[in-house]
Design a protein around this motif. Structure first.
Motif, PDB file in Angstrom:
ATOM      1  N   UNK B 617      36.664  37.590  48.828  1.00 56.29           N
ATOM      2  CA  UNK B 617      35.255  37.422  48.504  1.00 56.29           C
ATOM      3  C   UNK B 617      35.016  37.875  47.083  1.00 56.29           C
ATOM      4  N   UNK B 618      33.779  37.890  46.702  1.00 63.42           N
ATOM      5  CA  UNK B 618      33.500  38.229  45.306  1.00 63.42           C
ATOM      6  C   UNK B 618      33.911  39.668  45.007  1.00 63.42           C
ATOM      7  N   UNK B 619      33.549  40.589  45.864  1.00 64.07           N
ATOM      8  CA  UNK B 619      33.962  41.956  45.575  1.00 64.07           C
ATOM      9  C   UNK B 619      35.161  42.374  46.438  1.00 64.07           C
ATOM     10  N   UNK B 620      35.722  41.407  47.151  1.00 64.66           N
ATOM     11  CA  UNK B 620      36.981  41.609  47.878  1.00 64.66           C
ATOM     12  C   UNK B 620      36.916  42.727  48.900  1.00 64.66           C
ATOM     13  N   UNK B 621      35.725  42.989  49.411  1.00 60.59           N
ATOM     14  CA  UNK B 621      35.613  44.124  50.325  1.00 60.59           C
ATOM     15  C   UNK B 621      36.259  43.831  51.677  1.00 60.59           C
ATOM     16  N   UNK B 622      36.278  42.547  52.075  1.00 61.62           N
ATOM     17  CA  UNK B 622      36.878  42.223  53.375  1.00 61.62           C
ATOM     18  C   UNK B 622      38.362  42.567  53.357  1.00 61.62           C
ATOM     19  N   UNK B 623      39.035  42.087  52.322  1.00 64.12           N
ATOM     20  CA  UNK B 623      40.466  42.382  52.235  1.00 64.12           C
ATOM     21  C   UNK B 623      40.695  43.877  52.095  1.00 64.12           C
ATOM     22  N   UNK B 624      39.828  44.518  51.340  1.00 63.26           N
ATOM     23  CA  UNK B 624      39.997  45.958  51.159  1.00 63.26           C
ATOM     24  C   UNK B 624      39.942  46.666  52.502  1.00 63.26           C
ATOM     25  N   UNK B 625      38.947  46.326  53.292  1.00 67.00           N
ATOM     26  CA  UNK B 625      38.800  47.005  54.586  1.00 67.00           C
ATOM     27  C   UNK B 625      40.006  46.760  55.473  1.00 67.00           C
ATOM     28  N   UNK B 626      40.417  45.494  55.534  1.00 70.37           N
ATOM     29  CA  UNK B 626      41.507  45.175  56.448  1.00 70.37           C
ATOM     30  C   UNK B 626      42.799  45.854  56.007  1.00 70.37           C
ATOM     31  N   UNK B 627      43.020  45.882  54.708  1.00 69.88           N
ATOM     32  CA  UNK B 627      44.266  46.480  54.238  1.00 69.88           C
ATOM     33  C   UNK B 627      44.168  47.993  54.139  1.00 69.88           C
ATOM     34  N   UNK B 628      42.964  48.512  54.251  1.00 71.29           N
ATOM     35  CA  UNK B 628      42.822  49.965  54.192  1.00 71.29           C
ATOM     36  C   UNK B 628      43.094  50.595  55.550  1.00 71.29           C
ATOM     37  N   UNK B 629      42.821  49.858  56.618  1.00 70.77           N
ATOM     38  CA  UNK B 629      43.022  50.426  57.953  1.00 70.77           C
ATOM     39  C   UNK B 629      44.455  50.886  58.200  1.00 70.77           C
ATOM     40  N   UNK B 630      45.468  50.093  57.836  1.00 65.71           N
ATOM     41  CA  UNK B 630      46.821  50.578  58.146  1.00 65.71           C
ATOM     42  C   UNK B 630      47.186  51.880  57.451  1.00 65.71           C
ATOM     43  N   UNK B 631      46.487  52.238  56.388  1.00 68.25           N
ATOM     44  CA  UNK B 631      46.836  53.488  55.718  1.00 68.25           C
ATOM     45  C   UNK B 631      46.185  54.691  56.384  1.00 68.25           C
ATOM     46  N   UNK B 632      45.390  54.439  57.408  1.00 70.31           N
ATOM     47  CA  UNK B 632      44.755  55.562  58.100  1.00 70.31           C
ATOM     48  C   UNK B 632      45.707  56.125  59.163  1.00 70.31           C
ATOM     49  N   UNK B 633      45.550  57.406  59.451  1.00 77.17           N
ATOM     50  CA  UNK B 633      46.552  58.048  60.324  1.00 77.17           C
ATOM     51  C   UNK B 633      46.665  57.458  61.719  1.00 77.17           C
ATOM     52  N   UNK B 634      45.569  57.087  62.344  1.00 73.75           N
ATOM     53  CA  UNK B 634      45.663  56.721  63.762  1.00 73.75           C
ATOM     54  C   UNK B 634      45.404  55.247  64.016  1.00 73.75           C
ATOM     55  N   UNK B 635      45.569  54.446  62.990  1.00 70.47           N
ATOM     56  CA  UNK B 635      45.136  53.065  63.165  1.00 70.47           C
ATOM     57  C   UNK B 635      46.069  52.276  64.068  1.00 70.47           C
ATOM     58  N   UNK B 636      47.379  52.489  63.926  1.00 70.38           N
ATOM     59  CA  UNK B 636      48.361  51.708  64.675  1.00 70.38           C
ATOM     60  C   UNK B 636      48.165  50.219  64.446  1.00 70.38           C
ATOM     61  N   UNK B 637      47.819  49.879  63.262  1.00 73.67           N
ATOM     62  CA  UNK B 637      47.543  48.480  62.943  1.00 73.67           C
ATOM     63  C   UNK B 637      48.633  47.963  62.013  1.00 73.67           C
ATOM     64  N   UNK B 638      49.135  46.790  62.336  1.00 73.87           N
ATOM     65  CA  UNK B 638      50.135  46.162  61.490  1.00 73.87           C
ATOM     66  C   UNK B 638      49.561  44.829  61.032  1.00 73.87           C
ATOM     67  N   UNK B 639      49.483  44.640  59.746  1.00 76.12           N
ATOM     68  CA  UNK B 639      48.870  43.427  59.229  1.00 76.12           C
ATOM     69  C   UNK B 639      49.958  42.541  58.648  1.00 76.12           C
ATOM     70  N   UNK B 640      49.971  41.288  59.095  1.00 77.97           N
ATOM     71  CA  UNK B 640      50.865  40.310  58.498  1.00 77.97           C
ATOM     72  C   UNK B 640      49.995  39.240  57.874  1.00 77.97           C
ATOM     73  N   UNK B 641      50.064  39.098  56.588  1.00 76.24           N
ATOM     74  CA  UNK B 641      49.248  38.100  55.902  1.00 76.24           C
ATOM     75  C   UNK B 641      50.105  36.941  55.440  1.00 76.24           C
ATOM     76  N   UNK B 642      49.597  35.739  55.610  1.00 79.05           N
ATOM     77  CA  UNK B 642      50.338  34.555  55.188  1.00 79.05           C
ATOM     78  C   UNK B 642      49.478  33.781  54.205  1.00 79.05           C
ATOM     79  N   UNK B 643      50.050  33.366  53.117  1.00 78.47           N
ATOM     80  CA  UNK B 643      49.304  32.535  52.171  1.00 78.47           C
ATOM     81  C   UNK B 643      50.281  31.714  51.348  1.00 78.47           C
TER      82      UNK B 643
END
Lengths: 512, 796
Positions: B617-643
């Motif tokens: 997006x214009x300020x890229x906040x969506x990507x920021x949020x999604x990619x910020x979650x895996x760096x949190x201690x208890x997220x247990x989130x694995x993001x695979x991005x394809x482009x």
């Protein structure tokens, strides 16, 4: 050699030279993989990985040196480290050990003490304490590159302030609001959040906005008696920048009201956000105090890595490997997250190598069982002794994976027609032109094709290939409705292309 | 009656479908026990294992049996009742043999061994219990005619029961004689395809075997004819007159009973005990919601060779059985449709129930007690939710084509030829395979699956029925983009890397969050590789070597706006649809603050985002949020991005690329050897293409784009052309002399068609006058040397 690769290799030379001078030259013979040429290095390292059994002498020496003479400290921290009682051997085959190391190196595990950011933390803490003691409002702005520990430090400071505030009996308890501005659905939502902290019970009236309510609250003397001090930590503050900058401005203006009691700490990347977007604050003489987080230097990165690894009861990384990582990352960006990622990927390289060698070894041992029964076990022992740490060659491989430019590989793996397009673009832009359109480039491409008796593809196909090249980062396509009139500029260096394509005679002729 | 109480009428039309019996039922509650028609009486009086047996653990509580024994010993006041109980048990014991047999045969192959053992033990216990009471049965059986009835039918059933394993084995031989129906009248009830029914659990039964048609009042424990009101919280029924204070009429809006109100306030509530000797009976609805019964939707009906009726049911699930458990937003009567099917005997159907979409549910007032709401389909493998409306839209056309064919046979059950029936069998199998990936193995006869993966175009329904496929047609079918190849050649290294990445991430106990960015030009198998890895991992999860995890797949192109991704992710994780702002807040709570809502929420989550670059997006906040979650201690989130874009991380803001990490994976364009291998691996066993022709096509594509989709399309088109040529030959010359093999010429023609610019073809085919005009224009342009000319000049 292309320009970018040259740059890389020169920095690499510098690093290797530095290491050499540090270690008084005794590393020189030890690792043959540190040849200061990019491509050679990669192939050598790969070769070493593929056949660790065949070149035992090369790999043996650095580890032995580390084990036998750990008395070449470069700074105090290292001395600390080496003087510790002998640590257990780390066994990368053990899943549990591996897991512990990975956990220690993960971004999300916050270390108990934050080294190298003591000054900044102290300044922020002092600022907060002063504000709370005097019961006055204040604002602070922390800036720095990504991965320099801003949010982490602020978290620590927040905790310290809370601890401190609870110990002081004569002070009112402190309200703390820490939020990330990206998680707001709407920029002005921040005010309602602040207000919600102030008055958790009351519901906001429909007539006045939360901002007006807050302004009234802070400019009113009577409200002062009941209200508490409030610490607001806003991460990624620049997401609040709107077109008219009203939200950011209003937020900082909150601290200027006569009876305001909030301490605002903003965090963002840009160093001059306050100057650029808040010119009016300066005139009101309430500019936020600025704390800058500098990019980490190599010593800082090294000490942080060691600090993190200190929790583990075994040696995981070779000293030089860590230092190489620190130097390289510090030279590139000083981003701590990157350093951690590189360490982890170096570990994974070691892991893969071990897996491979295990399978090789089992194969080899089966074969050699009949020939000589002594060499195989000897080899095995040797393996288990020498392969237990992440060595400098692993680290170099991981670093090159991260910081290497992929352009040459990309160009070489392109389909031929796309390579021809690149060629024609190079020829086209030689005359000093900066950019052209897709249509003109197509003409030049057809010329080359005709001269080589290759049937050219149609214009539709051509423009779709241009798009693919744009995706690969080799071209830059401008915006246009018509495919033919899109502006095209070459984004990579001409030398890169000619280097990548020099293997094929056709392209060599073409580019001359 | 019904009109008086528009809100929740519990009394009268409890069984709208079984109208035959309605009169009798309403006349007196006593007749219920005597009515032979209620199939619930078949339920053996055994302990109810949880329905979750199908998937997870199984709790056995044998209390009801012990209860009944206690009755015998300690409750001399109600001898008749006790005797009845004994009679039933012993009735059961006679059939111990058959019952055991049934139990042993696994209903679905997924049941772990331990459970089966459990069941065996269970039945053994039953047998012992039963032995002691055979005498009792002999003495008293005449008192309870219903039990005799039961036995008769049970015995009849004994013959028809085919162990499931055998059934599937023998089905190959016997399937030709299977007869499919659209509608079956069974047990005086009409069952259509598409109906929803209660299904009794195979190996079990419920504790109380007489099932009331009417619910009892929770206070006075009598059904009676007077108006009852339903509590909106516990769904219990109350007589208006039994309430304190009594109500005159049914109030408007929600009504919550006094017990629930008290419980909500945290008080201890003592429910009124039923009068001595009378057990509280539960309605089917209560049993279903307590997971003592199952509900299923009939997908198809058929008659087995031996005359027994079977149907294929698609299970419904109650919210408690999903991975995230019952959530606050679930309604009391909410069910989830699953993608899990099983073949079930008609014998085990109890009766109809109504599962409705929310719209219908809102309208339904007086449908009685068996009304349920179903809005989502629950994927039992990935533990994710999907709106039914969306799925139905997606599959409407395919479904239609297939199901039509299913039903044809019911109109003319005996006229179809053998081949015909075989085809139908296959088509239903295909349809089922689409519904559940678990049944894929059964479908692998021909080595291809339909419509399973999301690569490329949709499956084209096969219209040609009584027609043996020629070599070319088979080749065309395998070259379709929609068919999933048996093996994925040339991407082994990349797949291994993805596999290592995912495994490394989820196998840890703490499951550290990570990111992987995959890039490559279109048509190089990025999405396909990731999905293949996921399928492999799925099988490992089934085997139990990996802990379960959830997998959410999002395609950036399908989002209306980038922010909507929050909503989609949240909906897939919890099955609850909220606005994206709310979803963002909730996801933030879950991933960054580590607040876990349900019990299963701490399982790792893999998020696959296709077309990642569209989320910028214009300020890229969506990507920021999604990619910020895996760096949190208890997220247990694995993001695979394809482009497609190679330098996307560099184009983003530095803070985002810093969070993205350094894990990259590049899918380069295929070279011609790889393309050749891909095509020939698909065509393995089909001798339709000249080797040179394949090589020509792959070389041509590799030189231009290296897109595997392109290469497959060209080959398919070439096969089309060859097919056409051969057919023409046959029709003109009345002999099949031509080789039915695709040669260079056809491939060349296909390539010309695909790569040639369309305007050339237009020019070739335009009229003579326009051709003259074009030549005149070219001439004019040459003469003047200008880029443009006026109309007048061309005219001259």
């Amino acid at each position: 050699m292309p320009a970018i690769a040259d740059r890389n290799s020169s920095s690499f030379k510098e690093i290797v030279a530095a290491i050499k001078s540090d270690k008084s030259g005794d590393i020189a013979g030890s690792n043959g993989c540190c040849i200061p040429q990019k491509r050679r290095l990669r192939s050598d390292a790969a070769a070493a990985r593929e056949s660790p059994v065949s070149t035992p002498m090369k790999l043996k020496s650095p580890c032995r040196r580390l084990n036998s003479s750990p008395n070449s400290p470069a700074n105090g921290i290292k001395e600390d480290f080496s003087e510790k009682p002998v640590k257990k051997n780390w066994n990368p085959r053990d899943v549990e050990h591996m897991r512990a190391v990975k956990e220690a190196l993960h971004v999300s595990t916050a270390p108990s003490t934050i080294v190298c950011r003591e000054d900044e933390q102290k300044r922020v803490l002092e600022f907060c304490k002063a504000c709370i003691e005097q019961e006055k409002a204040g604002s602070l702005y922390a800036c720095g590159c990504p991965g320099t520990g801003k949010s982490l430090s602020m978290d620590k400071v927040k905790q310290q302030v809370i601890d401190w505030a609870t110990k002081q009996e004569d002070l009112q308890p402190l309200e703390v609001l820490a939020l990330n501005c990206t998680s707001l659905a709407n920029t002005s939502e921040i005010f309602s959040k602040i207000l919600g902290k102030h008055q958790p019970r009351k519901k906001t009236m429909g007539s006045t906005s939360p901002l007006q309510h807050l302004q009234k609250l802070y400019s009113n003397n009577q409200a002062r008696a009941g209200s508490k001090m409030m610490l607001i930590i806003a991460d990624e503050l620049d997401y609040l920048i709107t077109k008219d900058r009203a939200v950011l401005h209003d937020l900082f203006m909150l601290t200027t009201f006569p009876f305001s009691r909030c301490i605002l700490i903003g965090i963002a990347n840009s160093i001059d956000l306050a100057d650029r977007f808040l010119p009016r604050l300066q005139s009101l003489n309430c500019k936020p105090m600025v704390v800058t987080f500098r990019a980490y230097s190599k010593d800082q990165i090294l000490s942080i890595l060691q600090e993190r690894l200190l929790v583990l009861p075994y040696i995981v990384f070779q000293q030089q490997a860590l230092e190489l990582c620190a130097r390289k990352v510090a030279a590139a960006s000083g981003d701590m997250r990157k350093a951690l990622c590189v360490c982890r990927s170096a570990m994974e390289i070691l892991e893969a190598e071990l897996r491979e060698s295990a399978s090789n070894l089992s194969l080899a041992s089966v074969e050699e069982e009949f020939i000589s029964q002594q060499t195989a076990p000897a080899l095995e022992i040797f393996q288990s002794e020498e392969n237990n740490t992440v060595r400098i060659d692993h680290m170099a491989l991981a670093l090159s994976k991260t910081f290497r430019s992929h352009i040459v590989d990309t160009i070489q793996s392109l389909p031929q027609h796309q390579q021809i397009i690149l060629c024609s673009a190079v020829k086209f832009f030689r005359g000093g032109k900066k950019d052209s359109t897709v249509g003109e480039l197509n003409k030049s491409y057809i010329d080359i094709c005709k001269s080589a008796m290759i049937p050219p593809v149609g214009i539709l196909e051509f423009s779709s290939m241009c798009r693919v090249l744009n995706d690969q980062g080799l071209f830059k396509l401008g915006q246009s409705r018509d495919d033919k009139s899109k502006r095209v500029t070459l984004k990579v260096d001409e030398a890169d292309i000619s280097f990548a394509l020099q293997g094929v005679r056709f392209f060599r002729n073409c580019l001359q | 009656m019904a009109t008086e109480t528009p809100k929740k009428q519990l009394q009268s039309p409890r069984k709208p479908k079984q109208s035959l019996n309605n009169l009798k039922v309403q006349s007196s509650p006593l007749s219920i026990s005597l009515s032979p028609q209620t199939p619930q009486s078949l339920i053996p009086p055994q302990a109810p294992p949880r329905r979750s047996l199908r998937r997870t653990s199984l709790h056995f509580s044998s209390t009801p049996i012990e209860d009944s024994i206690e009755y015998e010993k300690s409750d001399p006041k109600t001898p008749r009742k006790a005797v009845e109980e004994i009679g039933k048990i012993s009735g059961q014991s006679r059939k111990g043999q058959s019952h055991e047999e049934r139990v042993k045969t696994p209903k679905t192959p997924k049941i772990p061994k331990s459970k089966r053992n459990d069941e065996n033990r269970k039945t053994a216990k039953l047998g012992i219990l039963g032995e002691g009471m055979v005498e009792a049965e002999v003495t008293f059986s005449s008192v309870t005619p219903e039990v005799l009835e039961t036995k008769k039918r049970k015995r009849g059933e004994d013959k028809t029961v085919i162990p499931r394993a055998m059934a599937t084995r023998s089905s190959k031989k016997k399937e030709k004689k299977r007869v499919y129906y659209k509608k079956v009248v069974y047990d005086e009830g009409e069952f259509d395809v598409g109906d929803d029914v209660y299904v009794k659990r195979r190996e079990d039964a419920s504790s109380d075997d007489e099932v009331p048609e009417m619910e009892e009042c929770r206070v006075c424990f009598r059904a009676g004819r007077s108006v009852m009101i339903e509590c909106d919280d516990c769904l219990g029924g109350f007589h208006l007159k039994c309430l304190k204070p009594p109500l005159k009429e049914v109030p408007e809006g929600d009504w919550v009973c006094g017990f629930c109100q008290a419980q909500k306030l945290g008080k201890y509530v003592e429910f009124p005990e039923p009068p001595e000797g009378k057990k509280r009976v539960r309605t089917l609805r209560e049993k279903l919601l307590a997971s003592d019964l199952w509900a299923a939707r009939i997908e198809s009906l058929w008659k087995e060779v031996d005359g027994s009726f079977w149907f294929r049911g698609r299970w419904y699930m109650i919210p408690e059985e999903t991975a995230c458990g019952r959530q606050p937003h679930n309604l009391r009567r909410e069910l989830y449709r699953t993608n899990d099917c099983a073949d079930i005997e008609m014998e085990s159907i109890i009766r109809h129930c109504n599962v409705m979409s929310p719209k219908e549910y809102a309208k339904a007032n007086d449908e009685g007690d068996d009304v349920f709401l179903c809005e989502y389909e629950y994927d039992i493998h990935w533990h994710s939710f999907k709106r039914i409306a969306e799925i139905d839209n997606d599959e409407a056309d395919d479904e239609h084509a297939d199901s039509d064919e299913d039903w044809n046979s019911s109109k003319e059950p005996d006229s179809g030829t053998d081949e015909d029936m075989e085809y139908e069998e296959e088509s239903t199998r295909n349809a089922q395979a689409r519904l559940s990936t678990a049944h894929l193995a059964a479908n692998s006869r021909k080595g291809h699956f339909f419509g399973l993966q999301k690569i490329g175009t949709k499956k084209i329904p096969e219209h040609v029925r009584c027609h043996k496929q020629t070599v070319l047609e088979r080749a065309k079918a395998t070259l379709l983009l929609a068919t999933l190849p048996k093996s994925l050649p040339c991407r082994n290294k990349e797949m291994e890397e993805i596999m290592a990445f995912v495994k490394g991430a989820i196998c840890d106990d703490r499951c550290l969050g990570r990111c992987l960015y995959i890039h490559g030009v279109p048509g190089t198998g990025k999405t396909m590789s990731v999905l293949a890895v996921m399928r492999n991992l799925k099988s490992e999860v089934d085997a139990g070597s990996i802990r379960p995890y959830c997998f959410v797949e999002v395609n950036g192109l399908k989002l209306a706006s980038p922010e909507n991704i929050y909503r989609v992710i949240y909906e897939a994780l919890t099955g609850h649809r909220v606005s994206w702002k709310k979803a963002l807040q909730l996801l933030n709570e879950r991933f960054s603050d580590g607040k876990k809502i349900g019990k299963e929420d701490d399982r790792p989550c893999i998020l696959l985002i296709d077309e990642l670059d569209l989320l910028v997006t214009r300020n890229q906040s969506v990507l920021y949020n999604i990619l910020d979650w895996p760096t949190k201690p208890h997220s247990k989130l694995i993001v695979i991005g394809i482009a497609n874009t190679m330098d996307l991380p560099e184009k983003l803001l530095p803070r985002i690329s810093s969070r993205m990490g350094i894990q990259r994976l590049c899918f380069g364009p295929y070279n011609y050897q790889q393309l050749q291998e891909i095509i020939s691996s698909r065509l393995k066993g089909i001798d339709a293409f000249e080797k040179q022709a394949v090589e020509f096509a792959s070389r041509k594509v590799a030189a231009i784009s290296g897109d595997a989709r392109r290469a497959l399309e060209i080959c398919r088109r070439a096969a089309d052309i060859a097919d056409y040529r051969i057919k023409k030959q046959i029709s003109t010359v009345n002999s099949s002399t031509g080789k039915d093999i695709v040669t260079m010429a056809e491939v060349d023609a296909a390539i010309q068609e695909m790569f040639q610019a369309p305007h050339v073809q237009v020019m070739k085919s335009c009229s003579k006058l326009s051709k003259i005009f074009l030549t005149a224009m070219v001439y004019e342009l040459y003469k003047t040397g200008m880029g443009e000319t006026t109309f007048e000049k061309v005219d001259t």
